[in-house]
Design a protein around this motif. Structure first.
Motif, short mmCIF file in Angstrom:
data_model
loop_
_atom_site.label_atom_id
_atom_site.label_comp_id
_atom_site.label_asym_id
_atom_site.label_seq_id
_atom_site.Cartn_x
_atom_site.Cartn_y
_atom_site.Cartn_z
N PHE A 131 -6.08 -2.44 7.64
CA PHE A 131 -5.18 -1.56 7.31
C PHE A 131 -4.11 -1.90 6.34
O PHE A 131 -3.47 -1.22 5.65
CB PHE A 131 -4.47 -1.02 8.49
CG PHE A 131 -5.30 -0.42 9.73
CD1 PHE A 131 -5.94 1.02 9.48
CD2 PHE A 131 -5.77 -0.95 10.89
CE1 PHE A 131 -6.69 1.43 10.30
CE2 PHE A 131 -6.69 -0.49 11.61
CZ PHE A 131 -7.15 0.69 11.49
N ILE A 132 -3.71 -3.20 6.12
CA ILE A 132 -2.91 -3.76 5.05
C ILE A 132 -3.41 -4.19 4.06
O ILE A 132 -3.77 -5.21 3.91
CB ILE A 132 -1.77 -4.71 5.69
CG1 ILE A 132 -1.27 -4.18 7.12
CG2 ILE A 132 -0.60 -4.80 5.03
CD1 ILE A 132 -0.47 -2.93 6.96
N ARG A 133 -3.79 -3.22 2.97
CA ARG A 133 -4.50 -3.96 1.80
C ARG A 133 -3.48 -4.05 0.72
O ARG A 133 -2.44 -3.40 0.96
CB ARG A 133 -5.81 -2.73 1.51
CG ARG A 133 -6.91 -2.73 2.73
CD ARG A 133 -7.80 -1.92 2.45
NE ARG A 133 -7.23 -0.41 2.70
CZ ARG A 133 -7.47 0.71 2.30
NH1 ARG A 133 -8.74 0.73 1.38
NH2 ARG A 133 -6.80 1.94 2.74
N LYS A 134 -3.93 -4.29 -0.40
CA LYS A 134 -3.06 -4.57 -1.64
C LYS A 134 -2.18 -3.29 -2.05
O LYS A 134 -1.22 -3.26 -2.39
CB LYS A 134 -4.02 -5.10 -2.54
CG LYS A 134 -3.15 -5.56 -3.97
CD LYS A 134 -3.95 -5.99 -4.98
CE LYS A 134 -3.03 -6.53 -6.23
NZ LYS A 134 -3.81 -7.14 -7.45
N THR A 135 -3.02 -2.15 -2.18
CA THR A 135 -2.51 -0.99 -2.54
C THR A 135 -2.50 0.13 -1.54
O THR A 135 -1.77 1.00 -1.53
CB THR A 135 -3.11 -0.28 -3.74
OG1 THR A 135 -4.57 -0.14 -3.58
CG2 THR A 135 -3.06 -1.41 -4.94
N LYS A 136 -3.50 0.11 -0.48
CA LYS A 136 -3.59 1.28 0.34
C LYS A 136 -3.29 0.59 1.57
O LYS A 136 -3.70 -0.32 2.22
CB LYS A 136 -4.94 2.06 0.42
CG LYS A 136 -5.70 2.16 -0.83
CD LYS A 136 -4.71 3.36 -1.36
CE LYS A 136 -5.52 3.85 -2.86
NZ LYS A 136 -4.85 4.92 -3.50
N LYS A 137 -2.16 1.26 2.35
CA LYS A 137 -1.68 0.65 3.65
C LYS A 137 -1.52 1.69 4.68
O LYS A 137 -1.26 3.02 4.43
CB LYS A 137 -0.37 -0.19 3.40
CG LYS A 137 -0.19 -1.18 2.53
CD LYS A 137 0.82 -1.84 2.20
CE LYS A 137 0.92 -3.29 1.40
NZ LYS A 137 0.36 -2.86 0.17
N ALA A 138 -1.65 1.37 6.12
CA ALA A 138 -1.31 2.04 7.13
C ALA A 138 -0.45 1.36 8.18
O ALA A 138 -1.17 0.24 8.47
CB ALA A 138 -2.47 2.83 7.72
#
Length: 265
Positions: free
Chosen positions: A160-167
């Motif tokens: 869920f914690i990606r470079k540009t997309k997060k939650a």
């Protein structure tokens, strides 16, 4: 790449690189010129990554300049106008959700989950499957904070914690979580095929947009941004905003999602 972006995006980049690599190797980008700007952006991104991997990034840059190609990004005005013209009224999105729940077997709870959470569809799928998997192993406490009634996505950073997309977190009533646990896991091809067979469009992005817009009745912009995984560059958001200190945040979220569920029941 897979540790920085979603698996779906990484696969798209791989396919574009595979399909258009000859343009890079043969030094001919004329094939890219007539392609629509949005798709061309993805192709150029794929070829850029490929050229860096092969150590020929300067060659890629020369070709981009030689053929007058630009990485076109929509400005804020274009993005706003696209949203306005795409959805004329809230009834369109809500009616689509109702149609999916009525016509597609096995997706009613998932549609409610997307509506409650406001997550991106790939995040919603990952969360849905993780809930079912952990519940079957009696380990749901590793993901769900029962006291706060939150799904703590941040505990699974690789997902869920990606470079540009997060939650980061999602407020979720325990009763609904127990409903999810009784369902089967889902995949994107499964969802896509079920909707395709019923001749229904894919509008999951509209759910997320609708959630953010509707929840302005109950939440502040900074709260919506946080719950949808956006941390702006503002000093306040980076250094001071702490949702744990907002005692009524959960109650306001639940009030809003209860209204949303009534609209599609």
């Amino acid at each position: 790449m897979k540790n920085k972006v979603s698996l779906r995006y990484a696969k798209d980049m791989y396919r574009y690189a595979q399909r258009y690599c000859n343009c890079l190797f043969e030094g001919d980008f004329s094939r890219l010129q007539p392609i629509n700007p949005n798709k061309r952006n993805h192709i150029l991104c794929a070829l850029s990554n490929l050229s860096k991997y092969l150590g020929i990034y300067e060659r890629f840059q020369r070709l981009v300049r030689a053929y007058g190609l630009k990485w076109k990004l929509n400005n804020a005005d274009d993005l706003l106008l696209n949203r306005i013209t795409k959805v004329q009224n809230e009834g369109e999105v809500l009616e689509w959700i109702k149609q999916v729940k009525e016509k597609v077997v096995g997706l009613d709870d998932f549609m409610d989950f997307c509506l409650i959470s406001g997550l991106r569809v790939n995040e919603a799928l990952a969360s849905w499957n993780l809930i079912i998997e952990l519940a079957s192993q009696n380990r749901l406490g590793e993901y769900y904070n029962e006291g706060m009634e939150t799904l703590e996505h941040f505990r699974f950073k690789q997902i869920f914690i990606r470079k540009t997309k997060k939650a980061f977190i999602t407020f979720m009533p325990k009763a609904f979580l127990e409903r999810i646990a009784l369902n089967d896991k889902l995949t994107w091809p499964t969802i896509h095929n079920r909707l395709y067979k019923k001749k229904l469009p894919l509008r999951f992005g509209d759910i997320r947009e609708y959630w953010a817009t509707y929840m302005t009745k109950h939440l502040k912009e900074s709260e919506i941004d946080f719950l949808q995984g956006r941390i702006s560059s503002s000093i306040f958001m980076r250094n001071y905003f702490n949702p744990a200190l907002i005692s009524d945040l959960k109650h306001r979220v639940f009030r809003g999602v209860s209204e949303l569920l009534r609209k599609t029941s």
